[in-house]
Design a protein around this motif. Structure first.
Motif, short mmCIF file in Angstrom:
data_model
loop_
_atom_site.label_atom_id
_atom_site.label_comp_id
_atom_site.label_asym_id
_atom_site.label_seq_id
_atom_site.Cartn_x
_atom_site.Cartn_y
_atom_site.Cartn_z
N ILE A 151 0.92 -1.18 -0.05
CA ILE A 151 0.10 0.17 0.15
C ILE A 151 0.97 1.16 0.10
O ILE A 151 0.30 2.35 -0.38
CB ILE A 151 -0.86 -0.22 1.04
CG1 ILE A 151 -2.07 -1.06 1.09
CG2 ILE A 151 -1.54 1.36 1.57
CD1 ILE A 151 -2.90 -1.29 2.28
N GLY A 152 1.98 1.03 0.70
CA GLY A 152 2.91 2.25 0.51
C GLY A 152 3.81 2.59 -0.57
O GLY A 152 4.57 3.40 -0.69
N THR A 153 3.45 1.88 -1.80
CA THR A 153 4.20 1.92 -2.94
C THR A 153 3.68 2.84 -4.02
O THR A 153 2.31 2.79 -3.99
CB THR A 153 4.85 0.59 -3.61
OG1 THR A 153 3.51 -0.39 -3.75
CG2 THR A 153 5.40 -0.16 -2.32
N PRO A 154 4.28 3.14 -5.11
CA PRO A 154 3.60 3.80 -6.26
C PRO A 154 2.75 3.08 -6.93
O PRO A 154 2.78 1.68 -6.93
CB PRO A 154 4.96 4.13 -7.00
CG PRO A 154 6.02 4.33 -6.27
CD PRO A 154 5.71 3.38 -5.13
N ARG A 155 1.32 3.44 -7.36
CA ARG A 155 0.55 2.74 -8.30
C ARG A 155 -0.05 1.53 -7.41
O ARG A 155 -0.34 0.44 -7.79
CB ARG A 155 1.05 2.19 -9.36
CG ARG A 155 1.52 3.38 -10.43
CD ARG A 155 2.54 2.87 -11.60
NE ARG A 155 1.73 1.72 -12.08
CZ ARG A 155 2.62 0.85 -12.96
NH1 ARG A 155 3.83 1.13 -13.21
NH2 ARG A 155 1.84 -0.03 -13.64
#
Length: 306
Positions: A263-267
């Motif tokens: 959830i904390g990553t891009p896209r």
């Protein structure tokens, strides 16, 4: 024709150990050729050598059509860009040996590396083997690896004090060896994107199926670790791979911890939608049906990241 190593692994009714070397390559340039030169300079040479050109554009695989390599029986197959796991699976499908050795295209084998792996394959036919690796020019030897956090990052493990083969949690994909029947029983490498975590998934599936992963410190090679390898791993692809491992293998808080990292990553929304829309449930059921050990027992045996 596959050659046979005289006397290796033969009992009265045993088949000889024949080793098919599979190298997945993407724009490795001279590295690929130097890797192959180190393979053929060994005291024991694979019974066949297969190079999968994973949609490369630099001509390094096409150069293997030259007489120098054709005379050594190097087979090259080109596939559309598919990622390292799919490329290795393509090589395994072409292979005819009783055992498979997967090798990155930027390695240098010590002279007796393959011979020691062949002897260990003959002695422990149902194990996945991980040789000892060091970085180019380095002295620290890593033998297998362990998971250290919910991002599914790994830390290399040192060799055992006596140098004997010993169980480890993960066989890093840069070089691992396995009996073909075991590889097929485990379903080959999973459907992972670009590069990364296919080896973690494979090691987890082996553990759960009751198949040990063994470090073989006496079999050694150098591996070139690079910050920007030809196989690039984008953040979205790595996040997808983390989600896939979590969905296939983990339950409860362990799965949630991995998915929170995604959830904390891009896209992140796109990645999670694609991961949940994939065949992870089919794979999870297949792994569970073949399991004799749990994923939690894996962490109890080898240490937790918590």
């Amino acid at each position: 024709m596959i050659r046979t190593a005289p006397g290796v692994g033969r009992g009265p009714l045993e088949r000889p150990v024949t080793v098919s070397l599979v190298i997945a390559s993407l724009d490795e340039g001279a590295e690929l050729h130097e890797t192959l030169r180190s393979v053929f300079a060994g005291s024991d040479v694979a019974d066949e050598t297969i190079v999968i050109d994973d949609g490369g554009t630099d001509g390094s695989c096409a150069a293997l059509e030259r007489e120098e390599w054709r005379a050594r029986g190097v087979v090259v197959r080109r596939i559309p860009r598919s990622g390292v796991a799919a490329a290795r699976n393509a090589g395994a499908r072409l292979a005819r040996g009783t055992h498979l050795l997967f090798l990155d295209a930027h390695c240098r084998l010590e002279r007796d590396c393959l011979g020691r792996l062949r002897a260990s394959l003959a002695a422990g036919p149902d194990a996945v083997l991980a040789p000892g690796l060091r970085d180019f020019g380095g002295t620290a030897l890593g033998c297998g690896a362990r998971l250290i956090d919910a991002d599914l990052r790994v830390r290399w493990l040192p060799p055992g004090p006596d140098g004997a083969p010993h169980p480890v949690p993960v066989a890093p994909g840069g070089c691992l060896a396995v009996r073909r029947a075991v590889f097929e029983r485990l379903g080959g490498f999973g459907a992972f994107r670009e590069l990364g975590l296919e080896d973690v998934d494979f090691s987890l599936r082996a553990w759960r199926a009751g198949i040990d992963v063994l470090a073989v410190p006496s079999a050694r090679l150098e591996h070139r670790f690079r910050p920007y390898p030809p196989y690039r791993l984008g953040s979205a692809s790595r996040a997808y791979n983390v989600a896939r491992v979590a969905l296939v293998h983990f339950d409860g808080s362990r799965r949630e911890e991995c998915l929170r990292k995604v959830i904390g990553t891009p896209r992140a929304a796109e990645v999670l939608i694609e991961a949940f829309a994939s065949d992870w449930e089919v794979q999870r059921c297949a792994v569970a049906a073949a399991s004799v050990r749990s994923a939690e027992a894996f962490f109890e045996r080898f240490g937790d990241w918590r």
